[in-house]
Design a protein around this motif. Structure first.
Motif, PDB file in Angstrom:
ATOM      1  N   THR A  12       0.466  -0.876   0.264  1.00  0.00           N
ATOM      2  CA  THR A  12      -0.015   0.261  -0.220  1.00  0.00           C
ATOM      3  C   THR A  12       0.797   1.280   0.512  1.00  0.00           C
ATOM      4  OG1 THR A  12      -1.661  -1.067   1.151  1.00  0.00           O
ATOM      5  CG2 THR A  12      -1.704   1.365   1.141  1.00  0.00           C
ATOM      6  N   VAL A  74      -5.981  -4.634  -6.442  1.00  0.00           N
ATOM      7  CA  VAL A  74      -6.891  -4.416  -5.005  1.00  0.00           C
ATOM      8  C   VAL A  74      -6.122  -2.811  -4.196  1.00  0.00           C
ATOM      9  CG1 VAL A  74      -7.882  -4.753  -3.298  1.00  0.00           C
ATOM     10  CG2 VAL A  74      -8.108  -6.362  -4.931  1.00  0.00           C
ATOM     11  N   ILE A  75      -5.138  -3.031  -3.963  1.00  0.00           N
ATOM     12  CA  ILE A  75      -4.635  -1.892  -3.661  1.00  0.00           C
ATOM     13  C   ILE A  75      -4.282  -0.684  -4.760  1.00  0.00           C
ATOM     14  CG2 ILE A  75      -2.162  -1.505  -3.262  1.00  0.00           C
ATOM     15  CD1 ILE A  75      -1.848  -3.987  -1.327  1.00  0.00           C
ATOM     16  N   SER A  78      -8.035   0.843  -4.245  1.00  0.00           N
ATOM     17  CA  SER A  78      -7.576   1.273  -3.349  1.00  0.00           C
ATOM     18  C   SER A  78      -7.533   2.739  -2.607  1.00  0.00           C
ATOM     19  CB  SER A  78      -7.990   0.555  -2.238  1.00  0.00           C
ATOM     20  OG  SER A  78      -8.487  -0.696  -2.458  1.00  0.00           O
ATOM     21  N   TYR A  96     -15.619   3.585 -11.730  1.00  0.00           N
ATOM     22  CA  TYR A  96     -15.125   2.689 -10.101  1.00  0.00           C
ATOM     23  C   TYR A  96     -15.447   1.815  -9.765  1.00  0.00           C
ATOM     24  CZ  TYR A  96     -11.917   7.155 -11.680  1.00  0.00           C
ATOM     25  OH  TYR A  96     -11.365   8.044 -12.045  1.00  0.00           O
ATOM     26  N   ALA A 100     -14.007  -2.357  -9.355  1.00  0.00           N
ATOM     27  CA  ALA A 100     -13.739  -2.754  -8.106  1.00  0.00           C
ATOM     28  C   ALA A 100     -14.549  -4.401  -7.886  1.00  0.00           C
ATOM     29  CB  ALA A 100     -13.550  -1.637  -6.831  1.00  0.00           C
TER      30      ALA A 100
END
Length: 118
Positions: A12, A74-75, A78, A96, A100
């Motif tokens: 992240t 995913v990160i 995010s 978005y 997702a």
């Protein structure tokens, strides 16, 4: 800290640097020659790699390469959505959400063996 949690933390933080390296120059350096933007971006990317490499190595002790890649996606989403909205001042888009949901499907298929569903 558990290897997956530590990997997520490092990836992240890495992704924050990556996102700034890839896109912040569009806002902050748009009047500078592209070579200046590239050199500054490479400097930022150094810190991305200093976090990403150990994050992937730690994650690889308990996850497959495919699982690490989907985790990174995913990160990325995010981190990117708040960056685009708050930093780049782009409007939130329903696209978005659809992206997702697609990634959520990828998460299911890549991690289903760990969930006992395969």
């Amino acid at each position: 800290m558990h290897p997956i949690g530590l990997s997520i933390l490092l990836l992240t933080l890495s992704n924050v640097f990556m996102t700034f390296a890839w896109y912040a120059h569009l806002k902050e350096l748009n009047q500078k020659p592209w070579l200046v933007a590239a050199l500054i971006s490479w400097g930022i990317a150094f810190f991305e790699y200093m976090l990403q490499v150990p994050g992937n190595r730690i994650g690889f002790t308990v996850l497959s390469v495919a699982q690490l890649k989907i985790l990174q996606e995913v990160i990325t989403l995010s981190v990117f959505v708040p960056f685009a909205y708050f930093y780049m001042k782009e409007p939130l888009k329903l696209d978005y959400l659809w992206a997702a949901l697609c990634i959520l499907g990828a998460v299911y298929f890549v991690f289903r063996s760990k969930l006992g569903a395969a």
